[in-house]
Design an enzyme around this catalytic site. Structure first.
Site, PDB file in Angstrom:
ATOM      1  N   ASN A  34       1.099  -1.269  -0.150  1.00 34.06           N
ATOM      2  CA  ASN A  34       0.042  -0.207   0.006  1.00 34.06           C
ATOM      3  C   ASN A  34       0.851   1.376   0.050  1.00 34.06           C
ATOM      4  OD1 ASN A  34      -2.593   0.856  -0.235  1.00 34.06           O
ATOM      5  ND2 ASN A  34      -2.658   1.705   1.852  1.00 34.06           N
ATOM      6  N   ASP A  61      -5.535   8.646   6.046  1.00 37.02           N
ATOM      7  CA  ASP A  61      -4.932   7.670   5.044  1.00 37.02           C
ATOM      8  C   ASP A  61      -3.434   8.280   4.695  1.00 37.02           C
ATOM      9  OD1 ASP A  61      -4.750   6.681   2.189  1.00 37.02           O
ATOM     10  OD2 ASP A  61      -6.965   6.343   2.177  1.00 37.02           O
TER      11      ASP A  61
END
Length: 257
Positions: free
Chosen positions: A63, A158
């Site tokens: 990620n 995030d």
């Protein structure tokens, strides 16, 4: 999610695209020699050539990631189905891919304080930004603590970046905004966006005064997509502060696939 890396020239508006195939691109970074390091699926690629593989790739993908001031690449993982605790934060350098933080769920934003002695980090499902004491020489982490808590009603933390004043900019998934936090963890401002799923941000431009903000359209219903025509778009913000030159990955001749 399309396996593509886009390169935008902000002066001309021209975009070129590098297709990496049937994969998911989690993060990219420039190497010191100008090549592109990409975390794609379960593989680290340097200018398209594999240099490292996840040791336990089943159902896991890379990620978000970032390069520390010493040139190490920090890259986290997550399960495709977001199973809790299946991810890991890794450090990649001349010694290969080293696990540093286990039992992560959705490894996300990473950056360092101005003096390089603290590392900010997001595991999204924990609803906070954490900060570690960072040893620049060894790349070891210690003294983890909460930097800022995020109320779930305000979105999910995030990606993030640290500006030239040492403030932390945070993207909020399903939060319609980016936030700027002071070095003491207090909220300095909120900038709203016309897209719910804000994913990350980074400074760019000749004087690093432009903050580029990425968003996602994945998982939105048809009605939500109609209401958010700019979802998945790239935004530019001029916040009145500047960023820092991004650290580059230190390529070593000992790095092999």
């Amino acid at each position: 999610m399309r396996g593509a890396v886009h390169r935008l020239d902000p002066d001309t508006g021209t975009t070129t695209t590098l297709e990496l195939g049937d994969t998911t691109v989690g993060a990219v970074a420039l190497a010191a020699d100008g090549r592109l390091l990409a975390a794609a699926g379960t593989t680290l690629l340097l200018d398209g050539s594999p240099v490292a593989e996840l040791p336990e790739p089943d159902g896991i993908r890379f990620n978000d990631g970032a390069v520390d001031p010493q040139g190490r690449f920090w890259i986290g993982t997550m399960a495709f189905d977001e199973t809790r605790g299946r991810g890991t934060l890794y450090r990649y350098d001349a010694n290969g891919l080293t696990p540093v933080i286990p039992q992560v769920t959705i490894s996300n934003g990473i950056d360092w304080s101005l003096d390089g002695t603290q590392m900010y980090y997001v595991d999204s499902t924990e609803q906070r930004i954490d900060v570690f004491r960072f040893d620049p020489e060894t790349g070891s982490l210690s003294a983890r603590r909460t930097f800022a808590d995020i109320d779930p009603v305000d979105g999910t933390p995030d990606g993030l970046t640290v500006d030239a004043e040492g403030h932390v900019w945070l993207a909020l998934w399903d939060g319609w905004a980016v936030r700027r936090y002071r070095p003491d963890g207090t909220l300095e401002r909120i900038v709203e966006l016309p897209a719910a799923r804000v994913t990350s941000c980074a400074f760019a431009g000749g004087d690093l005064s432009d903050l580029y903000i990425t968003t996602a359209s994945t998982g939105l219903s048809d009605a939500e997509l109609r209401a958010q025509p700019h979802a998945g778009g790239l935004f530019r913000l001029r916040p009145g502060v500047t960023g820092r030159v991004a650290s580059r990955f230190a390529v070593s001749s000992s790095l092999t696939a």
